[in-house]
Design an enzyme around this catalytic site. Structure first.
Site, PDB file in Angstrom:
ATOM      1  N   GLY A  13       0.558  -1.309   0.380  1.00 23.87           N
ATOM      2  CA  GLY A  13      -0.278   0.162  -0.118  1.00 23.87           C
ATOM      3  C   GLY A  13       0.718   1.319  -0.563  1.00 23.87           C
ATOM      4  N   CYS A  14       1.762   0.970  -0.706  1.00 28.15           N
ATOM      5  CA  CYS A  14       3.169   2.182  -0.136  1.00 28.15           C
ATOM      6  C   CYS A  14       2.225   3.654  -1.268  1.00 28.15           C
ATOM      7  CB  CYS A  14       4.312   1.673  -1.605  1.00 28.15           C
ATOM      8  SG  CYS A  14       4.597   1.454  -3.062  1.00 28.15           S
ATOM      9  N   MET A  56      -0.970   7.112   3.839  1.00 23.35           N
ATOM     10  CA  MET A  56      -0.374   6.348   4.783  1.00 23.35           C
ATOM     11  C   MET A  56       1.331   5.340   4.466  1.00 23.35           C
ATOM     12  SD  MET A  56      -0.815   7.335   7.965  1.00 23.35           S
ATOM     13  CE  MET A  56       0.054   5.882   8.955  1.00 23.35           C
ATOM     14  N   CYS A  94      -1.720  -3.528   9.689  1.00 27.14           N
ATOM     15  CA  CYS A  94      -2.122  -1.867  10.045  1.00 27.14           C
ATOM     16  C   CYS A  94      -3.557  -2.033   8.698  1.00 27.14           C
ATOM     17  CB  CYS A  94      -1.259  -0.061   9.591  1.00 27.14           C
ATOM     18  SG  CYS A  94       0.446  -0.448   9.977  1.00 27.14           S
ATOM     19  N   HIS A 124     -13.044  13.105  15.465  1.00 26.08           N
ATOM     20  CA  HIS A 124     -11.967  13.151  14.099  1.00 26.08           C
ATOM     21  C   HIS A 124     -12.458  13.831  12.857  1.00 26.08           C
ATOM     22  CE1 HIS A 124     -10.885   9.337  15.880  1.00 26.08           C
ATOM     23  NE2 HIS A 124      -9.385   8.726  15.751  1.00 26.08           N
ATOM     24  N   LYS A 138     -14.436  10.280   7.670  1.00 26.22           N
ATOM     25  CA  LYS A 138     -14.074   9.394   8.710  1.00 26.22           C
ATOM     26  C   LYS A 138     -15.531   8.620   8.695  1.00 26.22           C
ATOM     27  CE  LYS A 138     -12.265   6.930  13.112  1.00 26.22           C
ATOM     28  NZ  LYS A 138     -11.422   6.055  12.134  1.00 26.22           N
ATOM     29  N   GLY A 169     -11.997   3.355  16.349  1.00 26.36           N
ATOM     30  CA  GLY A 169     -11.820   1.157  16.566  1.00 26.36           C
ATOM     31  C   GLY A 169     -10.427   2.128  17.639  1.00 26.36           C
ATOM     32  N   THR A 170     -10.715   2.935  17.997  1.00 26.53           N
ATOM     33  CA  THR A 170      -9.199   3.135  18.967  1.00 26.53           C
ATOM     34  C   THR A 170      -9.866   3.724  20.807  1.00 26.53           C
ATOM     35  OG1 THR A 170      -7.077   4.323  18.032  1.00 26.53           O
ATOM     36  CG2 THR A 170      -6.921   4.805  19.583  1.00 26.53           C
TER      37      THR A 170
END
Length: 253
Positions: A8-9, A13, A85, A143, A147, A153-154
């Site tokens: 997923g480069c 992210m 991730c 957020h 989103k 999730g955190t």
């Protein structure tokens, strides 16, 4: 020097991880994987992980759930550790993650930030003091307006960590507008705010009689998650098969 494949480069992210690795003398990206080829990278990029012909010590994954099956199959076959991730995995994919961990090292976490994971450890200790003393527990997470999921999730991971310390004795309350009643003592309130371009903010409130203690973490850019993923990759390279998380990374420091 640890050699990493960035799965997923070319996503946001992925590019943040690329920048983090460029500033770290202990790790280098030797190959990337992404279906989108509109970005120039200083390493070869393959459209599929199965096409990758370059060996590495670890894979850092910031792709999507649709690419997880092929990634996990590759890591099982090559016995390559993976920092996973990607979020939104199905139940069958989560079972696949467990099977992969029987063949190689897998690190999976709801949030890759070193700060959030240190906060989780602090909350485990704090809740053992404050909950028996009658403090109410509330979580407020904020957020950006793009989103999709709420609560984050955190936020749920923070609640789960505290509830685990409380022997799963607390219920989660997401919406107080549906019924008029006083707050239950054994509940954790979780509220969500969505707006602007807030990267991520999590506040845990312990509210007692005549005193309030607040723990707060604010992410100002995606770089904090990239840095955590890079630290996780350096930790995971060379580890035995099994499931790991960011708490293992923190304890090793």
């Amino acid at each position: 020097m640890i050699k990493a494949i960035l799965h997923g480069c070319n996503g946001k992210m992925g590019q943040a991880v690329r920048s983090a690795c460029a500033e770290d003398d202990g790790i280098e990206i030797v190959a990337g994987v992404d279906v989108y080829d509109g970005i120039s990278n200083p390493y070869p990029v393959f459209q599929k992980i199965s096409d990758c012909t370059i060996a590495a010590d670890v894979v850092i994954d910031f792709s999507n759930a649709g690419a997880a099956d092929a990634l996990l199959a590759y890591c099982r076959e090559k016995k390559t550790p993976v920092v996973l991730c990607t979020t939104g995995l199905s139940e069958s994919q989560l079972a696949d993650v467990q099977q992969t961990a029987e063949q190689t090292a897998v690190l999976r976490s709801a949030n890759m930030s070193l700060g959030i994971n240190t906060l989780t450890d602090l909350l485990r200790k704090a809740v053992r003091v404050f909950a028996p003393a009658g403090f109410d527990i509330e979580i407020v997470e904020k957020h950006h307006n793009q989103k999709l999921d709420a609560p984050s999730g955190t936020a749920l991971a923070l609640a789960d960590a505290m509830n685990e310390e409380l022997e799963e004795g607390y219920a989660y309350q997401y919406d107080r507008s549906k019924e008029r009643r006083k707050r239950e003592k054994q509940e954790i309130g979780i509220a969500s705010v969505r707006g602007g371009n807030i990267v991520g903010e999590h506040e845990v409130i312990f509210a007692g009689t005549d005193e309030v203690i607040t723990f707060k973490h604010t992410a100002y850019s995606k770089a904090v998650f990239a840095k955590g993923a890079v630290e996780a990759a350096k930790f995971l390279a060379g580890k035995e098969a099994g499931m790991y998380d960011m708490q293992d990374v923190i304890r090793a420091k």
